[in-house]
Every structure is written in structure tokens, then in C-alpha cells.
Motif scaffolding. Structure first.
Motif, short mmCIF file in Angstrom:
data_model
loop_
_atom_site.label_atom_id
_atom_site.label_comp_id
_atom_site.label_asym_id
_atom_site.label_seq_id
_atom_site.Cartn_x
_atom_site.Cartn_y
_atom_site.Cartn_z
N UNK A 258 12.65 12.75 -8.16
CA UNK A 258 11.39 13.20 -7.53
C UNK A 258 10.58 11.97 -7.11
N UNK A 259 11.18 11.13 -6.29
CA UNK A 259 10.49 9.89 -5.88
C UNK A 259 9.11 10.17 -5.31
N UNK A 260 8.11 9.37 -5.75
CA UNK A 260 6.75 9.57 -5.21
C UNK A 260 6.65 9.21 -3.72
N UNK A 261 7.50 8.30 -3.27
CA UNK A 261 7.58 8.01 -1.83
C UNK A 261 9.05 8.07 -1.46
N UNK A 262 9.31 8.23 -0.18
CA UNK A 262 10.70 8.46 0.25
C UNK A 262 11.60 7.26 0.10
N UNK B 173 0.80 -1.24 0.00
CA UNK B 173 0.00 0.00 0.00
C UNK B 173 0.82 1.28 0.00
N UNK B 174 1.95 1.29 0.71
CA UNK B 174 2.71 2.55 0.82
C UNK B 174 3.59 2.77 -0.42
N UNK C 224 4.30 3.54 -6.72
CA UNK C 224 5.16 3.14 -7.84
C UNK C 224 4.31 2.81 -9.07
N UNK C 225 3.25 2.03 -8.86
CA UNK C 225 2.41 1.62 -10.00
C UNK C 225 1.72 2.84 -10.62
N UNK C 226 1.21 3.73 -9.77
CA UNK C 226 0.46 4.86 -10.35
C UNK C 226 1.38 5.82 -11.09
N UNK D 272 18.52 1.75 0.98
CA UNK D 272 19.36 2.93 1.14
C UNK D 272 20.84 2.51 1.10
N UNK D 273 21.74 3.49 0.92
CA UNK D 273 23.18 3.20 0.91
C UNK D 273 23.65 2.86 2.33
#
Length: 286
Positions: free
Chosen positions: A186-190, A148-149, A154-156, A196-197
Motif C-alpha cells: 500500500x505504497x503512500x506514493x506510486x 516533496x513528493x 515516506x517520512x510521514x 521500477x523493474x
């Protein structure tokens, strides 16, 4: 790095593992001094928020997801006397039981005292392999947080003509779509700790880790570390796979199959994204 006991100095196995550690630390330090100017920076609670504390054997462990972290937390719980065996500890107890303290939970003095006197260690993994492992775990299995998060967003954003069902559930994210999200400025979610690295999670240029283990040589490195800190001899690093245990572990071959779905430019940009991790931990370019 804790020094080798005198009786270990004649043991070729311990000697060679000790040399490997010195070499890993040297490469890490050199990379830091070449690329990073932050070695003067103040260490804040944010920098140590991924570090778990084991006060009895004086260990600090920086958690890198998908690099054996569940089993490392089990080991720390046994060292701390919270369990008698790693086999007895369930996955949810490890991650949601809050049995282990984090370093950012201490005051300024407590943080610095532990950083200066405890053995600091982290375990890492080949960056692309770690990424594929995280993708398989979070998006190819039912998950009531990541679908959900992250999945919906990503899909939309990246799927043309997505079905209503896909937009509603966020399930079925493709690897290519996941990479589009990862590389999107400009990631839609963080960002998420699972992709992460290591550089960002553990701040190795700011915190001078004593021990750097690798997932690829996990058993040898982990048991060497336990030997160095004087852990009970019957405590060895668990071999079991924590989740989806009937599924094959993410290997180099499996990783290549996923990356074969990407364009050459996406592959190159993914490498650039993890460039510092490749360099700092001496992994060759895939």
C-alpha cells in the motif's frame, strides 16, 4: 542482431562479444517463455512509452534510468545530427529538451514499422546497485521533486516521531525508510521509473530486443553496438559521470554498505522484488 560484417568474423574480440549477445538473448527468451504468458499480447503505446527513436541509424533505445541513459541519449542525439559531440550536450538538454522522439508518439503503423525494422536495444544494471544509485541521486542531494513528493510521504508513514521540519521538507529520507516504501503493497506514493523493474519499463517478453548491454561492461558493449549499426568511427560512448561528478559512482562495495542497514528479511524481500530482473539478465543473487 545485425550480423557481423565478413571482415569482423575473423576478429576474436567482435566474435566473442557477438556470442555474449546471443547468450544474453537466449537467457532472456527462456526466462520469458518459462514465467510469462504475455507473448501473445498486443503491444500498446504504453509498452513503448520508454523507447526513444533514432530514425537516421534506425535505432530504438529503451531507457533504463541509472544504467547510462543520459549518455545514451547524448549518443542518439549525435547520431541524429542534433549535436556534433556528446561533450557539448548539457544534462538538462538531454532530459528536458525533447529533442528525441519517443515511440509512443507515432501512430499504430509507425510503431509497428519501427519495431519490425529498427535495431532495438536496452542497457541494464545489477538491480541492487541500480536501486542504491537511484536512492543516492534522488534523496541524498537537494531535489525539488523527489523530496516533496516522495520524501514527505515516506517520512510521514515510516518514521516514528518525525520532526516538523522533516515532515515539511521531505528531506533526509533514510535508506531503510526508502526500502519500507518500496516493499509496501500500500505504497503512500506510486512507483517511479528510477526503481521500477526493467521488466515493466521495457517489456522484454513482449518486445524482442536485438541487443542487451550491461552497465558493468558499458564501454565494451556500447562501442560494439555502435560498431554493429555502422555509426561514425569517431563516435564513442562518453565515459563522464553525468551528475554529482565529484562523487564516487555506486559500486558493489557501496551497495553492500547500504544493504547492511537492512534486516535479513528486508534484503530477501528486496531480492524477491527484483527477482525477474535478476533471472532474466543473469545476475547472480547478491
Amino acid at each position: 542482431l545485425p550480423t557481423l560484417k565478413s571482415e569482423d568474423k575473423n576478429n576474436n574480440k567482435w566474435k566473442s562479444l557477438y556470442q555474449i549477445q546471443r547468450e544474453r538473448k537466449r537467457i532472456m527468451r527462456e526466462t520469458c517463455s518459462k514465467y510469462k504468458s504475455n507473448n501473445r499480447r498486443i503491444i500498446t503505446p504504453y509498452h513503448v512509452s520508454r523507447i526513444f527513436v533514432e530514425d537516421k541509424y534506425r535505432v530504438l533505445y529503451c531507457e533504463v534510468p541509472k544504467a547510462g541513459c543520459s549518455n545514451w541519449k547524448r549518443v542518439l542525439m549525435v547520431l541524429n545530427g542534433l549535436a556534433s559531440s556528446t561533450k557539448d550536450i548539457q544534462h538538462n538538454t538531454v532530459h528536458y529538451g525533447n529533442y528525441l522522439k519517443r515511440l509512443d508518439g507515432f501512430d499504430h503503423k509507425g510503431i509497428y514499422h519501427r519495431l519490425n525494422t529498427y535495431t532495438k536495444m536496452l542497457f541494464i544494471r545489477e538491480p541492487f546497485e541500480k536501486l542504491v544509485s537511484a536512492f543516492r541521486d534522488k534523496f541524498e542531494h537537494p531535489n525539488n521533486y523527489y523530496h516533496p513528493v516522495f520524501g514527505k510521504a515516506i517520512i510521514s508513514r515510516y518514521r516514528v516521531n518525525a520532526t516538523k521540519e522533516a515532515l515539511r521538507t521531505g528531506s533526509g529520507v533514510k535508506f531503510k525508510e526508502f526500502i519500507q516504501y518500496l516493499l509496501d503493497v500500500h505504497r503512500p506514493v506510486g512507483m517511479d521509473i528510477h526503481w521500477d523493474h526493467v521488466n515493466r519499463l521495457c517489456s522484454p517478453c513482449l518486445i524482442d530486443y536485438d541487443f542487451v548491454g550491461k552497465f558493468e561492461s558499458m564501454e565494451e558493449d556500447a562501442n560494439f553496438f555502435l560498431h554493429l549499426i555502422g555509426a561514425p568511427q569517431n563516435l564513442t560512448f562518453p565515459k563522464f559521470k553525468d551528475r554529482h561528478s565529484n562523487e564516487e559512482r555506486t559500486t558493489t562495495k557501496i551497495t553492500q554498505q547500504y544493504f547492511a542497514q537492512l534486516s535479513p528479511s528486508q534484503r530477501q524481500r528486496s531480492y524477491d522484488f527484483y527477482y525477474m530482473d535478476y533471472l532474466m539478465f543473469n545476475y547472480s543473487k547478491p
